[in-house]
Write a protein that holds these residues in place. Structure first.
Motif, PDB file in Angstrom:
ATOM      1  N   UNK B  79       0.786  -1.230   0.000  1.00 32.98           N
ATOM      2  CA  UNK B  79       0.000   0.000   0.000  1.00 32.98           C
ATOM      3  C   UNK B  79       0.820   1.284   0.000  1.00 32.98           C
ATOM      4  N   UNK B  80       2.153   1.179   0.221  1.00 32.75           N
ATOM      5  CA  UNK B  80       2.879   2.444   0.387  1.00 32.75           C
ATOM      6  C   UNK B  80       4.065   2.620  -0.550  1.00 32.75           C
ATOM      7  N   UNK B  81       4.032   1.995  -1.718  1.00 36.69           N
ATOM      8  CA  UNK B  81       5.156   2.129  -2.638  1.00 36.69           C
ATOM      9  C   UNK B  81       5.390   3.579  -3.037  1.00 36.69           C
ATOM     10  N   UNK B  82       4.314   4.256  -3.439  1.00 40.50           N
ATOM     11  CA  UNK B  82       4.459   5.639  -3.885  1.00 40.50           C
ATOM     12  C   UNK B  82       4.873   6.533  -2.715  1.00 40.50           C
ATOM     13  N   UNK B  83       4.382   6.205  -1.515  1.00 40.91           N
ATOM     14  CA  UNK B  83       4.744   7.002  -0.337  1.00 40.91           C
ATOM     15  C   UNK B  83       6.227   6.846  -0.027  1.00 40.91           C
ATOM     16  N   UNK B  84       6.746   5.604  -0.117  1.00 37.52           N
ATOM     17  CA  UNK B  84       8.172   5.369   0.151  1.00 37.52           C
ATOM     18  C   UNK B  84       9.016   6.088  -0.901  1.00 37.52           C
ATOM     19  N   UNK B 112       5.554  -1.477  -9.035  1.00 33.37           N
ATOM     20  CA  UNK B 112       4.515  -2.259  -8.370  1.00 33.37           C
ATOM     21  C   UNK B 112       3.744  -3.053  -9.404  1.00 33.37           C
ATOM     22  N   UNK B 113       3.062  -4.049  -8.950  1.00 31.86           N
ATOM     23  CA  UNK B 113       2.213  -4.820  -9.848  1.00 31.86           C
ATOM     24  C   UNK B 113       0.864  -4.142  -9.991  1.00 31.86           C
ATOM     25  N   UNK B 114      -0.040  -4.795 -10.680  1.00 28.72           N
ATOM     26  CA  UNK B 114      -1.345  -4.163 -10.879  1.00 28.72           C
ATOM     27  C   UNK B 114      -2.162  -4.152  -9.591  1.00 28.72           C
ATOM     28  N   UNK B 115      -1.996  -5.176  -8.751  1.00 26.91           N
ATOM     29  CA  UNK B 115      -2.713  -5.192  -7.476  1.00 26.91           C
ATOM     30  C   UNK B 115      -2.223  -4.091  -6.560  1.00 26.91           C
ATOM     31  N   UNK B 116      -0.897  -3.933  -6.502  1.00 26.47           N
ATOM     32  CA  UNK B 116      -0.291  -2.901  -5.664  1.00 26.47           C
ATOM     33  C   UNK B 116      -0.555  -1.501  -6.171  1.00 26.47           C
ATOM     34  N   UNK B 117      -0.964  -1.371  -7.423  1.00 26.07           N
ATOM     35  CA  UNK B 117      -1.235  -0.041  -7.976  1.00 26.07           C
ATOM     36  C   UNK B 117      -2.732   0.242  -8.016  1.00 26.07           C
ATOM     37  N   UNK B 118      -3.488  -0.660  -8.652  1.00 28.98           N
ATOM     38  CA  UNK B 118      -4.896  -0.371  -8.911  1.00 28.98           C
ATOM     39  C   UNK B 118      -5.762  -0.576  -7.680  1.00 28.98           C
ATOM     40  N   UNK B 119      -5.424  -1.515  -6.818  1.00 29.65           N
ATOM     41  CA  UNK B 119      -6.290  -1.807  -5.682  1.00 29.65           C
ATOM     42  C   UNK B 119      -5.719  -1.241  -4.380  1.00 29.65           C
ATOM     43  N   UNK B 120      -4.585  -1.795  -3.941  1.00 27.94           N
ATOM     44  CA  UNK B 120      -4.135  -1.536  -2.574  1.00 27.94           C
ATOM     45  C   UNK B 120      -3.345  -0.236  -2.462  1.00 27.94           C
ATOM     46  N   UNK B 121      -2.524   0.068  -3.482  1.00 29.05           N
ATOM     47  CA  UNK B 121      -1.663   1.252  -3.380  1.00 29.05           C
ATOM     48  C   UNK B 121      -2.229   2.495  -4.022  1.00 29.05           C
TER      49      UNK B 121
END
Lengths: 98, 316
Positions: B79-84, B112-121
């Motif tokens: 959930x925090x790739x962009x934040x990091x 990130x993958x699509x889940x980490x981008x479109x849903x959780x992140x």
């Protein structure tokens, strides 16, 4: 070089499990995964390098004569190089017990 | 194609020779995402810090005590790739001000993958794009949660069978359409948004290089074929990426400062059946459903062309 998975103990790990050696996954040989291996016909090959660009493993290297050859220690035998070769110079042959 | 190659055989020299995503990673046989990461890393170069979300690429590349990365790399949560990544960018700014870090050109990249981008992140990404940090966000879209065993995500296309949207007597698989992530990124008015595919490697490398020159955030959506999750043959990974572009399912375009440009515009779209029939996840689809998909794909492509033509008129 990091220790192999069998000989690794807790004391070998850095604080926070930080890995400080770049690209040491090379010590893990993925070549044993494959059931087929790519073989290049050097008469048909025109040294374009498309196989090198499309290899997901990054295991194809150019040799001193300009041919692109797969490193069997890492090649997983996906067959992308054989499928994408515009000259049809690469064939996949079955791995056999030696 | 063959004649062209014989005239100009050294196309490989257009690709940087250094490897920053090395052999020995544990990606599946024929992984399109591993290829995409390898090409993206080549384009980013050595002077980069990567924040990588949980997902396939994190799992296959960083099995302790090994790492497949040749550049500084940090694993973050879903959930925090962009934040990091925005934290790294701010941290570098502060260190430069204090005189403790002299390199002006360090690129900050988030993967990130699509889940980490479109849903959780999604909310962290939206926040980072809105704050205008100078970083490159790259989403590797393999259209489901492949790492945990092929569960549907919001970018899974209509009709695809996954373990949480199984096809059977009462269902045709995924019932919703793919979330249009590039459009969401465009809506943030950021300098650069692009879609790319490793089946078109030079286009992908050029787009990554262009994204790194922007003064603000840039977003790249990279199509990554997953033979395991899509139930397709591993040697078809490149072919499928190419068919997705030719059939209009995944058009290649870029939006620079709000101006649309289609990078690969086929004069006539191929029938989507060419693309669907090669994959086991679409095997159950009837001709009527395929027609419905084709209709939607065509109307989306016309809509994209309309946007591009509007921009052309504005420039004139």
């Amino acid at each position: 070089m990091a220790k192999s998975e069998d000989s690794l103990t807790l004391k070998d790990l850095n604080l926070g499990c930080v890995v400080t050696e770049p690209g040491n996954a090379r010590q893990y040989k993925t070549g044993s995964w494959k059931s087929k291996r790519p073989v290049t016909d050097r008469e048909k090959c025109n040294k374009c390098g498309l196989c090198y660009i499309y290899c997901p493993e990054g295991c194809i290297r150019v040799n001193n004569k300009g041919y692109f050859l797969s490193n069997y220690e890492y090649c997983k035998g996906c067959g992308i190089c054989a499928h994408e070769c515009p000259q049809e110079a690469i064939t996949m042959i079955e791995e056999e017990e030696e | 194609m063959e004649q062209k190659l014989q005239k100009q055989p050294k196309i490989f020299s257009k690709v940087p020779p250094e490897e920053y995503f090395v052999s020995g990673h544990r990606g599946c046989v024929g992984c399109g995402e591993a290829l995409a990461v390898r090409l993206v890393c080549k384009a980013l170069g050595p002077n980069v810090i990567i924040a990588n979300a949980t997902g396939c690429m994190e799992v296959v590349s960083s099995q302790l005590p090994n790492t497949a990365w040749g550049v500084p790399w940090i694993h973050t949560l879903f959930e925090n790739t962009a934040a990091v990544a925005s934290g790294i960018e701010c941290g570098l700014k502060v260190l430069r001000k204090k005189g403790r870090y002299s390199n002006e050109n360090t690129i900050v990249a988030a993967m990130a993958g699509d889940g980490g981008t479109a849903d959780i992140g999604m909310q962290a990404l939206s926040g980072a794009l809105e704050r205008g940090h100078r970083f490159v966000y790259i989403c590797f879209d393999n259209e489901a949660y492949m790492n945990t065993g092929i569960q549907r995500s919001s970018t899974t296309p209509f009709g695809a069978s996954t373990t949480t949207s199984p096809a059977g007597k009462k269902s045709i698989g995924q019932l919703t359409w793919k979330k249009d992530l590039p459009s969401i990124a465009i809506a943030h008015n950021i300098p650069y948004v692009a879609t790319a595919s490793p089946s078109y490697p030079f286009d992908l490398i050029n787009k990554v290089k262009k994204a790194t020159t922007m003064k603000g955030p840039s977003y790249l959506h990279v199509f990554s074929v997953c033979p395991t999750g899509w139930r397709s043959a591993p040697e078809l990974a490149i072919e499928l990426g190419r068919l997705a572009v030719k059939t209009g399912i995944f058009p290649l375009y870029e939006v620079e400062n709000g101006v649309y440009k289609i990078n690969h515009e086929p004069s006539k779209l191929d029938p989507v059946k060419d693309y669907l029939k090669l994959q086991g996840r679409f095997r159950h689809l009837s001709d009527d459903t395929i027609k419905e998909i084709e209709k939607r794909v065509n109307s989306n492509f016309i809509e994209l062309k309309r946007k591009m033509m509007c921009d052309d008129m504005r420039v004139v």
